[in-house]
Design a protein around this motif. Sequence first.
Motif, PDB file in Angstrom:
ATOM      1  N   ASP A  28       1.108   5.193   0.145  1.00  0.00           N
ATOM      2  CA  ASP A  28       0.319   6.339   0.574  1.00  0.00           C
ATOM      3  C   ASP A  28       0.494   7.525  -0.366  1.00  0.00           C
ATOM      4  O   ASP A  28      -0.458   8.226  -0.677  1.00  0.00           O
ATOM      5  CB  ASP A  28       0.687   6.738   2.001  1.00  0.00           C
ATOM      6  CG  ASP A  28       0.427   5.603   2.984  1.00  0.00           C
ATOM      7  OD1 ASP A  28      -0.694   5.047   2.967  1.00  0.00           O
ATOM      8  OD2 ASP A  28       1.354   5.248   3.738  1.00  0.00           O
TER       9      ASP A  28
ATOM     10  N   LYS B 170       0.850  -1.179   0.000  1.00  0.00           N
ATOM     11  CA  LYS B 170       0.000   0.000   0.000  1.00  0.00           C
ATOM     12  C   LYS B 170       0.893   1.239   0.000  1.00  0.00           C
ATOM     13  O   LYS B 170       1.633   1.482   0.953  1.00  0.00           O
ATOM     14  CB  LYS B 170      -0.911   0.024   1.225  1.00  0.00           C
ATOM     15  CG  LYS B 170      -1.856   1.212   1.220  1.00  0.00           C
ATOM     16  CD  LYS B 170      -2.687   1.251   2.489  1.00  0.00           C
ATOM     17  CE  LYS B 170      -3.646   2.404   2.513  1.00  0.00           C
ATOM     18  NZ  LYS B 170      -3.062   3.719   2.365  1.00  0.00           N
TER      19      LYS B 170
ATOM     20  N   GLU C   7       5.871   7.461   0.390  1.00  0.00           N
ATOM     21  CA  GLU C   7       5.329   7.278   1.725  1.00  0.00           C
ATOM     22  C   GLU C   7       4.553   5.965   1.692  1.00  0.00           C
ATOM     23  O   GLU C   7       3.615   5.806   0.905  1.00  0.00           O
ATOM     24  CB  GLU C   7       4.400   8.432   2.098  1.00  0.00           C
ATOM     25  CG  GLU C   7       5.082   9.781   2.217  1.00  0.00           C
ATOM     26  CD  GLU C   7       5.966   9.888   3.440  1.00  0.00           C
ATOM     27  OE1 GLU C   7       5.656   9.235   4.460  1.00  0.00           O
ATOM     28  OE2 GLU C   7       6.968  10.619   3.369  1.00  0.00           O
ATOM     29  N   ALA C   8       4.961   5.028   2.517  1.00  0.00           N
ATOM     30  CA  ALA C   8       4.291   3.727   2.617  1.00  0.00           C
ATOM     31  C   ALA C   8       4.487   3.242   4.046  1.00  0.00           C
ATOM     32  O   ALA C   8       5.388   2.453   4.333  1.00  0.00           O
ATOM     33  CB  ALA C   8       4.858   2.748   1.598  1.00  0.00           C
ATOM     34  N   LYS C   9       3.671   3.719   4.933  1.00  0.00           N
ATOM     35  CA  LYS C   9       3.827   3.487   6.368  1.00  0.00           C
ATOM     36  C   LYS C   9       3.864   2.022   6.754  1.00  0.00           C
ATOM     37  O   LYS C   9       4.487   1.649   7.734  1.00  0.00           O
ATOM     38  CB  LYS C   9       2.716   4.196   7.135  1.00  0.00           C
ATOM     39  CG  LYS C   9       2.725   5.692   6.960  1.00  0.00           C
ATOM     40  CD  LYS C   9       1.509   6.320   7.605  1.00  0.00           C
ATOM     41  CE  LYS C   9       1.395   7.755   7.135  1.00  0.00           C
ATOM     42  NZ  LYS C   9       0.035   8.134   6.843  1.00  0.00           N
ATOM     43  N   GLU C  10       3.186   1.190   5.980  1.00  0.00           N
ATOM     44  CA  GLU C  10       3.077  -0.231   6.320  1.00  0.00           C
ATOM     45  C   GLU C  10       4.276  -1.058   5.865  1.00  0.00           C
ATOM     46  O   GLU C  10       4.322  -2.263   6.124  1.00  0.00           O
ATOM     47  CB  GLU C  10       1.800  -0.816   5.698  1.00  0.00           C
ATOM     48  CG  GLU C  10       0.534  -0.170   6.197  1.00  0.00           C
ATOM     49  CD  GLU C  10      -0.701  -0.697   5.490  1.00  0.00           C
ATOM     50  OE1 GLU C  10      -0.634  -1.739   4.812  1.00  0.00           O
ATOM     51  OE2 GLU C  10      -1.755  -0.044   5.621  1.00  0.00           O
ATOM     52  N   HIS C  11       5.261  -0.416   5.205  1.00  0.00           N
ATOM     53  CA  HIS C  11       6.355  -1.182   4.613  1.00  0.00           C
ATOM     54  C   HIS C  11       7.713  -0.633   5.035  1.00  0.00           C
ATOM     55  O   HIS C  11       7.876   0.551   5.293  1.00  0.00           O
ATOM     56  CB  HIS C  11       6.218  -1.191   3.094  1.00  0.00           C
ATOM     57  CG  HIS C  11       4.884  -1.708   2.657  1.00  0.00           C
ATOM     58  ND1 HIS C  11       4.551  -3.039   2.703  1.00  0.00           N
ATOM     59  CD2 HIS C  11       3.774  -1.062   2.204  1.00  0.00           C
ATOM     60  CE1 HIS C  11       3.313  -3.202   2.284  1.00  0.00           C
ATOM     61  NE2 HIS C  11       2.809  -2.014   1.989  1.00  0.00           N
ATOM     62  N   SER C  12       8.685  -1.530   5.072  1.00  0.00           N
ATOM     63  CA  SER C  12      10.031  -1.164   5.501  1.00  0.00           C
ATOM     64  C   SER C  12      10.768  -0.406   4.402  1.00  0.00           C
ATOM     65  O   SER C  12      10.391  -0.464   3.221  1.00  0.00           O
ATOM     66  CB  SER C  12      10.832  -2.433   5.845  1.00  0.00           C
ATOM     67  OG  SER C  12      11.115  -3.172   4.662  1.00  0.00           O
ATOM     68  N   ASP C  13      11.837   0.271   4.789  1.00  0.00           N
ATOM     69  CA  ASP C  13      12.690   0.960   3.819  1.00  0.00           C
ATOM     70  C   ASP C  13      13.266  -0.020   2.808  1.00  0.00           C
ATOM     71  O   ASP C  13      13.409   0.311   1.631  1.00  0.00           O
ATOM     72  CB  ASP C  13      13.826   1.707   4.526  1.00  0.00           C
ATOM     73  CG  ASP C  13      13.340   2.926   5.280  1.00  0.00           C
ATOM     74  OD1 ASP C  13      12.195   3.381   5.028  1.00  0.00           O
ATOM     75  OD2 ASP C  13      14.102   3.437   6.128  1.00  0.00           O
TER      76      ASP C  13
END
Length: 133
Positions: free
Chosen positions: A70, A68, A97-103
Amino acid sequence: MKISASIKSSFQSHEVNVETESNNKNILIAHKAEGYGSSVNGGEFLFLALATCFCNDLYREAIKRNMKIDSVEVKVSGEFGGEGEPAKNISYKVKIEAKEHSDVQINDLITFVDNIAEIHNTLRQGITVELEK
């Protein structure tokens, strides 16, 4: 996939149309202040094509990975010299921006899309552009 783009320009009139597989879209682009031609130059459109391709491909590939996203920000820059000279020093930056995923996941996605982005690959390999008479 058949794609085309057209411009019809006259004094204080500038009509832009793009089409993919019979899906027509008119794009509102103002004419130059002097009345003739486009207020947006070809270099700007070229860089916009790179940014658009990367953005769209990123979302497409994120869906395939159940990621997901953002938001996405893509900034392309480069230089043009004198008349007739090709662009040089083209580069781009991507912010996701993808708060649910790691760098690591995000960077892997960026690297993957960089390798498959069609407009990028077209420019990287070079292609013949022919004038039809």
